[in-house]
Design an enzyme around this catalytic site. Sequence first.
Site, short mmCIF file in Angstrom:
data_model
loop_
_atom_site.label_atom_id
_atom_site.label_comp_id
_atom_site.label_asym_id
_atom_site.label_seq_id
_atom_site.Cartn_x
_atom_site.Cartn_y
_atom_site.Cartn_z
N GLU A 166 0.89 -1.17 0.00
CA GLU A 166 0.00 0.00 0.00
C GLU A 166 0.92 1.21 0.00
O GLU A 166 1.45 1.60 1.04
CB GLU A 166 -0.90 -0.03 1.25
CG GLU A 166 -1.82 -1.24 1.34
CD GLU A 166 -3.00 -1.15 0.38
OE1 GLU A 166 -3.27 -0.04 -0.14
OE2 GLU A 166 -3.65 -2.18 0.13
N CYS B 197 -2.08 9.69 2.55
CA CYS B 197 -1.63 9.12 1.28
C CYS B 197 -2.55 9.48 0.13
O CYS B 197 -2.12 9.60 -1.01
CB CYS B 197 -1.51 7.60 1.41
SG CYS B 197 -3.04 6.81 1.92
P1 NAP Z 1 8.15 4.93 4.81
O1 NAP Z 1 9.33 5.77 5.10
O2 NAP Z 1 8.14 4.14 3.55
O3 NAP Z 1 7.94 3.97 6.07
C1 NAP Z 1 6.86 3.06 6.14
C2 NAP Z 1 7.19 1.96 7.12
O4 NAP Z 1 8.33 1.24 6.62
C3 NAP Z 1 7.60 2.46 8.52
O5 NAP Z 1 7.17 1.55 9.48
C4 NAP Z 1 9.10 2.47 8.42
O6 NAP Z 1 9.72 2.36 9.68
C5 NAP Z 1 9.36 1.25 7.60
N1 NAP Z 1 10.65 1.25 6.92
C6 NAP Z 1 11.51 2.26 6.74
N2 NAP Z 1 12.60 1.82 6.06
C7 NAP Z 1 12.42 0.53 5.83
C8 NAP Z 1 13.19 -0.49 5.18
N3 NAP Z 1 14.36 -0.24 4.62
N4 NAP Z 1 12.66 -1.73 5.13
C9 NAP Z 1 11.47 -2.00 5.66
N5 NAP Z 1 10.69 -1.09 6.27
C10 NAP Z 1 11.17 0.16 6.36
O7 NAP Z 1 6.82 5.80 4.76
P2 NAP Z 1 6.33 6.88 5.80
O8 NAP Z 1 7.12 8.11 5.63
O9 NAP Z 1 6.21 6.29 7.13
O10 NAP Z 1 4.84 7.10 5.24
C11 NAP Z 1 4.58 7.93 4.17
C12 NAP Z 1 4.38 7.17 2.88
O11 NAP Z 1 3.44 6.13 3.07
C13 NAP Z 1 3.78 8.06 1.80
O12 NAP Z 1 4.38 7.75 0.57
C14 NAP Z 1 2.32 7.69 1.79
O13 NAP Z 1 1.66 7.93 0.58
C15 NAP Z 1 2.40 6.23 2.08
N6 NAP Z 1 1.14 5.76 2.65
C16 NAP Z 1 0.37 4.94 1.91
C17 NAP Z 1 -0.86 4.52 2.40
C18 NAP Z 1 -1.75 3.63 1.62
O14 NAP Z 1 -2.73 3.14 2.19
N7 NAP Z 1 -1.47 3.36 0.35
C19 NAP Z 1 -1.27 4.95 3.65
C20 NAP Z 1 -0.44 5.79 4.39
C21 NAP Z 1 0.78 6.18 3.88
P3 NAP Z 1 10.08 3.68 10.50
O15 NAP Z 1 8.94 4.62 10.35
O16 NAP Z 1 10.24 3.15 11.87
O17 NAP Z 1 11.33 4.22 9.89
#
Ligand code: NAP
Length: 474
Positions: A223, A257
Amino acid sequence: MNAQIKPIVATAGFDPLNAVLAKQRAAHQRQVPGYRQRIDDLERLRDRFKSRLDEFVAAMSADFGRRSRHESLLSDGMTVLAEIDHVRGHLRGWMRSKRGLADWLFWPATTAVRYQPLGVVGIIAPWNYPVNLALMPLAAAIGAGNHVMLKPSEHTPRTSELLKSLLAEVFPEDRVATVLGGVELAAAFTELPFDHLFFTGSTEVGKRVMAAAAKNLVPVTLELGGKSPAIIAPDYPLKTAVERIAAGKWLNAGQTCIATDYVLLERAQIPMFVEHMRDYVVQRYPDLANNPDYTSVINERQFQRLTGWIEEARSRGATVIELAAGDAARRILAPTLVLDAPDDCKLMQEELFGPVLPLVAVPSVPAAIDYVNARPRPLALYHFDHDAVRTESVLERTVAGGVTVNDTVLHFAQSKLPFGGVGPSGMGHYHAKESFLTFSKQKPVLYQARLSSMALMRPPYRTLANLLVKFLTR
Ligand code: NAP
């Protein structure tokens, strides 16, 4: 060793993760939770979550610096309770095997599709709706009879601790375990040989998650994010469009998102769009810097990212319109419109994920469709139009994860609609029945009868077989 048991691959430095996975897999193999158990699990989760909802609202507010109480209750409270209720209400029907007759050639054999839990599911949640995006997939996975390892975000530490405490209160560790940690732990988590990995986050991290999961051929639901456009038809009531875009965009200060990322409209509409939006912000968020209904940007890094991108656009000739006074010290970034940003600046290239809204002039709705189609497929698309033929052409010609017509973000909140991206905005779905299907193996079974029609088609092939083959290949 049972051939179906996956080997536990050692992941350097994080053996506790492997130990939890092994414990959960052993529990899954001992006994698959039946309907009654799953309903009990969901009811306990609902009760405890509801009674601790105020704690969650306070934790999210502390993690963000300031977060609207009403928005937390609706987007992280109500949605989770509604999802649990939806799963409870439909579970019996979803779990029932679908029996039927085999294709006529194989009569009197019969068939069934059985729904079986996948086993141990990993769930990774981001910080922007830290409760919703952890507990909605978790409730679905539990409803489907799975064991769950959850990794919430380190950027909402109080909320993540609370999730861990709530889930430990409701479930034994061999059913649901919450693991906390930073990027290193997150990366190790994605290397585990889960039966399914459900990831919500950015497209960039999504690529890493999928690559790590591929090493064990772990199926993934991704997602992800992206730039979600809104298109406004020239004769659509502009004030209504502005109000509905604003409601979805300034919610959680744009850290959503499926918030509108940019607006496509005719150049002549832009001055009135700006005026309507200014009126909206003044009326809905008086004294924005001290207004409890307006949320802070989550942390300094995200605040610097957003202000840096705005400054880049400004320095390259864009017009930046701040619609109220913010407060950098408390990471309150005012709703900001950006006009004429160059196409190659960060604001127009990257997902914004904050309270910044570029307006892009296009000559017509078909030109807006071409603009969208020239870019990566978005997670959401919004079209404002009372012309049914034109609306149909937008739906037909664009590909997006989901669409709301004449409003924004509301398709997410529908219990009967699946939710998920497409291409770079994600793969797979949840919500509605898709949640159950995502976390279930649909196992096809054929039951052969005592007498089998297949006996007519065995060698040596003679007259009857010749006739049959002739008929079947006619
Ligand atoms: P992110 O940086 O991609 O992080 C998402 C999750 O992945 C967090 O739990 C993060 O941990 C973890 N993570 C970070 N680096 C990782 C790695 N190398 N391997 C595995 N997991 C890792 O995203 P975010 O900044 O938290 O959220 C924003 C993004 O999410 C935006 O692009 C938004 O559009 C998207 N989003 C999508 C939806 C949907 O339903 N499609 C909903 C909400 C958000 P940490 O946070 O502990 O670093």
